[in-house]
Design a protein around this motif. Structure first.
Motif, PDB file in Angstrom:
ATOM      1  N   ASN A 257     -34.016 -34.303 -20.977  1.00  0.00           N
ATOM      2  CA  ASN A 257     -34.431 -34.010 -19.617  1.00  0.00           C
ATOM      3  C   ASN A 257     -33.517 -34.772 -18.673  1.00  0.00           C
ATOM      4  O   ASN A 257     -33.001 -35.844 -19.031  1.00  0.00           O
ATOM      5  N   VAL A 258     -33.288 -34.254 -17.484  1.00  0.00           N
ATOM      6  CA  VAL A 258     -32.384 -34.891 -16.526  1.00  0.00           C
ATOM      7  C   VAL A 258     -33.164 -35.241 -15.260  1.00  0.00           C
ATOM      8  O   VAL A 258     -33.783 -34.381 -14.657  1.00  0.00           O
ATOM      9  N   TYR A 259     -33.150 -36.518 -14.954  1.00  0.00           N
ATOM     10  CA  TYR A 259     -33.787 -36.969 -13.720  1.00  0.00           C
ATOM     11  C   TYR A 259     -32.685 -37.440 -12.767  1.00  0.00           C
ATOM     12  O   TYR A 259     -31.942 -38.360 -13.073  1.00  0.00           O
ATOM     13  N   THR A 260     -32.571 -36.783 -11.621  1.00  0.00           N
ATOM     14  CA  THR A 260     -31.516 -37.153 -10.669  1.00  0.00           C
ATOM     15  C   THR A 260     -32.123 -37.542  -9.337  1.00  0.00           C
ATOM     16  O   THR A 260     -33.193 -37.076  -8.957  1.00  0.00           O
ATOM     17  N   LYS A 261     -31.452 -38.411  -8.634  1.00  0.00           N
ATOM     18  CA  LYS A 261     -31.896 -38.828  -7.310  1.00  0.00           C
ATOM     19  C   LYS A 261     -31.587 -37.729  -6.294  1.00  0.00           C
ATOM     20  O   LYS A 261     -30.624 -36.981  -6.439  1.00  0.00           O
ATOM     21  N   ALA A 262     -32.411 -37.647  -5.277  1.00  0.00           N
ATOM     22  CA  ALA A 262     -32.180 -36.664  -4.224  1.00  0.00           C
ATOM     23  C   ALA A 262     -30.799 -36.869  -3.613  1.00  0.00           C
ATOM     24  O   ALA A 262     -30.373 -37.986  -3.345  1.00  0.00           O
ATOM     25  N   GLY A 263     -30.086 -35.758  -3.434  1.00  0.00           N
ATOM     26  CA  GLY A 263     -28.769 -35.840  -2.809  1.00  0.00           C
ATOM     27  C   GLY A 263     -27.636 -36.036  -3.796  1.00  0.00           C
ATOM     28  O   GLY A 263     -26.475 -36.066  -3.412  1.00  0.00           O
ATOM     29  N   THR A 264     -27.966 -36.184  -5.090  1.00  0.00           N
ATOM     30  CA  THR A 264     -26.922 -36.367  -6.093  1.00  0.00           C
ATOM     31  C   THR A 264     -26.087 -35.097  -6.213  1.00  0.00           C
ATOM     32  O   THR A 264     -26.625 -34.010  -6.361  1.00  0.00           O
ATOM     33  N   MET A 265     -24.775 -35.254  -6.168  1.00  0.00           N
ATOM     34  CA  MET A 265     -23.888 -34.092  -6.180  1.00  0.00           C
ATOM     35  C   MET A 265     -23.369 -33.746  -7.581  1.00  0.00           C
ATOM     36  O   MET A 265     -22.994 -32.625  -7.850  1.00  0.00           O
ATOM     37  N   ILE A 266     -23.355 -34.751  -8.450  1.00  0.00           N
ATOM     38  CA  ILE A 266     -22.758 -34.537  -9.770  1.00  0.00           C
ATOM     39  C   ILE A 266     -23.749 -33.830 -10.697  1.00  0.00           C
ATOM     40  O   ILE A 266     -24.869 -34.291 -10.878  1.00  0.00           O
ATOM     41  N   LYS A 267     -23.340 -32.729 -11.272  1.00  0.00           N
ATOM     42  CA  LYS A 267     -24.186 -31.997 -12.210  1.00  0.00           C
ATOM     43  C   LYS A 267     -23.774 -32.393 -13.624  1.00  0.00           C
ATOM     44  O   LYS A 267     -22.620 -32.197 -14.017  1.00  0.00           O
ATOM     45  N   ILE A 268     -24.716 -32.964 -14.370  1.00  0.00           N
ATOM     46  CA  ILE A 268     -24.359 -33.511 -15.695  1.00  0.00           C
ATOM     47  C   ILE A 268     -25.033 -32.765 -16.839  1.00  0.00           C
ATOM     48  O   ILE A 268     -24.892 -33.148 -17.996  1.00  0.00           O
ATOM     49  N   ASP A 269     -25.731 -31.677 -16.545  1.00  0.00           N
ATOM     50  CA  ASP A 269     -26.415 -30.941 -17.608  1.00  0.00           C
ATOM     51  C   ASP A 269     -25.462 -30.548 -18.731  1.00  0.00           C
ATOM     52  O   ASP A 269     -25.761 -30.737 -19.914  1.00  0.00           O
ATOM     53  N   HIS A 270     -24.326 -29.981 -18.354  1.00  0.00           N
ATOM     54  CA  HIS A 270     -23.394 -29.489 -19.375  1.00  0.00           C
ATOM     55  C   HIS A 270     -22.818 -30.634 -20.195  1.00  0.00           C
ATOM     56  O   HIS A 270     -22.500 -30.466 -21.377  1.00  0.00           O
ATOM     57  N   ILE A 271     -22.689 -31.807 -19.573  1.00  0.00           N
ATOM     58  CA  ILE A 271     -22.171 -32.983 -20.293  1.00  0.00           C
ATOM     59  C   ILE A 271     -23.179 -33.434 -21.346  1.00  0.00           C
ATOM     60  O   ILE A 271     -22.835 -33.677 -22.511  1.00  0.00           O
ATOM     61  N   LEU A 272     -24.454 -33.543 -20.930  1.00  0.00           N
ATOM     62  CA  LEU A 272     -25.499 -33.962 -21.858  1.00  0.00           C
ATOM     63  C   LEU A 272     -25.686 -32.956 -22.985  1.00  0.00           C
ATOM     64  O   LEU A 272     -25.867 -33.329 -24.147  1.00  0.00           O
TER      65      LEU A 272
ATOM     66  N   ALA B 257     -23.418 -30.907 -24.212  1.00  0.00           N
ATOM     67  CA  ALA B 257     -22.258 -30.990 -25.110  1.00  0.00           C
ATOM     68  C   ALA B 257     -22.350 -32.223 -26.001  1.00  0.00           C
ATOM     69  O   ALA B 257     -22.072 -32.159 -27.206  1.00  0.00           O
ATOM     70  N   GLU B 258     -22.741 -33.355 -25.419  1.00  0.00           N
ATOM     71  CA  GLU B 258     -22.874 -34.591 -26.196  1.00  0.00           C
ATOM     72  C   GLU B 258     -23.976 -34.470 -27.242  1.00  0.00           C
ATOM     73  O   GLU B 258     -23.838 -34.919 -28.382  1.00  0.00           O
ATOM     74  N   SER B 259     -25.086 -33.860 -26.843  1.00  0.00           N
ATOM     75  CA  SER B 259     -26.208 -33.682 -27.762  1.00  0.00           C
ATOM     76  C   SER B 259     -25.828 -32.756 -28.912  1.00  0.00           C
ATOM     77  O   SER B 259     -26.120 -33.043 -30.082  1.00  0.00           O
ATOM     78  N   LYS B 260     -25.151 -31.672 -28.590  1.00  0.00           N
ATOM     79  CA  LYS B 260     -24.724 -30.722 -29.620  1.00  0.00           C
ATOM     80  C   LYS B 260     -23.743 -31.374 -30.593  1.00  0.00           C
ATOM     81  O   LYS B 260     -23.840 -31.208 -31.817  1.00  0.00           O
ATOM     82  N   SER B 261     -22.794 -32.148 -30.058  1.00  0.00           N
ATOM     83  CA  SER B 261     -21.817 -32.846 -30.894  1.00  0.00           C
ATOM     84  C   SER B 261     -22.507 -33.851 -31.810  1.00  0.00           C
ATOM     85  O   SER B 261     -22.179 -33.964 -33.001  1.00  0.00           O
ATOM     86  N   PHE B 262     -23.486 -34.567 -31.257  1.00  0.00           N
ATOM     87  CA  PHE B 262     -24.226 -35.552 -32.053  1.00  0.00           C
ATOM     88  C   PHE B 262     -24.973 -34.874 -33.192  1.00  0.00           C
ATOM     89  O   PHE B 262     -24.948 -35.338 -34.339  1.00  0.00           O
ATOM     90  N   LEU B 263     -25.634 -33.760 -32.901  1.00  0.00           N
ATOM     91  CA  LEU B 263     -26.408 -33.078 -33.927  1.00  0.00           C
ATOM     92  C   LEU B 263     -25.514 -32.547 -35.041  1.00  0.00           C
ATOM     93  O   LEU B 263     -25.857 -32.653 -36.228  1.00  0.00           O
ATOM     94  N   GLU B 264     -24.366 -32.000 -34.683  1.00  0.00           N
ATOM     95  CA  GLU B 264     -23.454 -31.470 -35.698  1.00  0.00           C
ATOM     96  C   GLU B 264     -22.917 -32.581 -36.586  1.00  0.00           C
ATOM     97  O   GLU B 264     -22.780 -32.418 -37.802  1.00  0.00           O
ATOM     98  N   SER B 265     -22.629 -33.735 -35.964  1.00  0.00           N
ATOM     99  CA  SER B 265     -22.172 -34.897 -36.731  1.00  0.00           C
ATOM    100  C   SER B 265     -23.293 -35.411 -37.635  1.00  0.00           C
ATOM    101  O   SER B 265     -23.057 -35.823 -38.783  1.00  0.00           O
ATOM    102  N   HIS B 266     -24.496 -35.382 -37.116  1.00  0.00           N
ATOM    103  CA  HIS B 266     -25.675 -35.843 -37.852  1.00  0.00           C
ATOM    104  C   HIS B 266     -25.884 -34.986 -39.101  1.00  0.00           C
ATOM    105  O   HIS B 266     -26.084 -35.510 -40.201  1.00  0.00           O
ATOM    106  N   VAL B 267     -25.801 -33.687 -38.954  1.00  0.00           N
ATOM    107  CA  VAL B 267     -25.982 -32.775 -40.086  1.00  0.00           C
ATOM    108  C   VAL B 267     -24.853 -32.947 -41.099  1.00  0.00           C
ATOM    109  O   VAL B 267     -25.077 -32.903 -42.313  1.00  0.00           O
ATOM    110  N   ALA B 268     -23.642 -33.178 -40.602  1.00  0.00           N
ATOM    111  CA  ALA B 268     -22.490 -33.351 -41.491  1.00  0.00           C
ATOM    112  C   ALA B 268     -22.598 -34.612 -42.349  1.00  0.00           C
ATOM    113  O   ALA B 268     -21.921 -34.731 -43.372  1.00  0.00           O
ATOM    114  N   SER B 269     -23.449 -35.548 -41.939  1.00  0.00           N
ATOM    115  CA  SER B 269     -23.567 -36.824 -42.650  1.00  0.00           C
ATOM    116  C   SER B 269     -24.490 -36.755 -43.862  1.00  0.00           C
ATOM    117  O   SER B 269     -24.605 -37.715 -44.619  1.00  0.00           O
TER     118      SER B 269
END
Length: 265
Positions: A39-54, A56-68
């Motif tokens: 989940n993403v909690y942002t302050k009012a007025g925040t301009m940076i959108k980080i959904d796609h970053i989170l 991508a990081e989550s997907k990469s982590f899960l793939e690495s996790h399964v590979a282990s």
């Protein structure tokens, strides 16, 4: 049992837990969805959108996790979802037609005294999805003796016994039924229907203030390798579910898996 879901947190037990889930799924010929919900909690007025970053990081982590781990030919699918934990989890389980969630007791907690952490506790307490809670570091082995603890054997919902039935059949396990007469006992609480009767090898009747206390008195005698309970608003976990976090000292079965069925009524 064809579809199993494994929510992944950041615990040190995550790798062994996923291996258990894959080993369990292989026996049933099931596929495994490994997911993270953020989940993403942002302050009012925040301009940076980080959904796609989170994501991508989550997907990469899960793939690495399964590979282990050793997937042993089991189909393992990774997915990430954004949203509130319980609402998103229920939607995901419905969409993927999940038969069972396999949970770590503590997906994020690092406190040794904790049995169920806040995340796992919320999932168990606030959803109606069948769940298997697997002790930390537990290695998969076939079940042979199941103990089903009930305050009332009245069943009004369809298919609520499906996970229990599937496990009993797959492992040719015996099922002992512990019927507990509490102060709120009703006349027909011990009426066991034909579906449940067909699963039971032995029936034990006990009288106790709570189902939980009766289980503590009988589980050592029966020595089950799987405990099965049902969700009730004020049932088995009455003592434990006041908070989402459950302590080991309050739950003495932290060394065997616990199958939690959805409510029978």
């Amino acid at each position: 049992m064809k579809t199993i879901l494994v929510p992944v947190g950041s615990s040190k037990n995550a790798k062994s837990h996923l291996q258990y889930a894959v080993d369990f799924a292989k026996v049933f010929g099931a596929k495994v969805y490994v997911i993270q919900i953020y989940n993403v909690y942002t302050k009012a007025g925040t301009m940076i959108k980080i959904d796609h970053i989170l994501e991508a990081e989550s997907k990469s982590f899960l793939e690495s996790h399964v590979a282990s781990i050793d997937t042993k030919g089991v189909e393992v699918i990774t997915k990430t979802f954004k949203g509130k934990l319980i609402d998103t989890l229920e939607k995901v389980c419905n969409a993927l037609e999940v038969d069972l969630i396999i949970l770590e007791p503590r997906t994020n907690s690092i406190k040794d005294e904790v049995y169920l952490g806040k995340t796992s506790g919320k999932i168990i307490k606030q959803t109606q999805i069948p769940a298997l809670v697997v002790p930390e570091g537990y290695v998969f082995k076939p079940f042979s003796k199941l103990l089903l603890a009930l305050k009332s054997a009245t069943i009004r919902k369809e298919n609520v016994l499906y996970p229990l039935k599937a496990i009993k059949t797959q492992f040719d396990a015996s099922v002992a039924l512990l019927l507990v007469k509490t102060p709120h006992h009703k006349k027909h609480d011990f009426d066991v229907n034909d579906e449940l009767k067909s699963l039971i090898s032995t029936t034990i009747k006990a009288e106790s203030p709570t189902t939980f206390m009766a289980f503590l008195e009988h589980h050592k005698v029966n020595d089950p390798d799987l405990l099965c309970v049902v969700r009730r608003k004020r049932g088995f976990f009455k003592k434990l579910w006041e908070k989402n976090t459950i302590l080991k000292k309050d739950f003495h079965s932290s060394k065997i898996p616990v199958l939690v069925l959805s409510g029978l009524k």
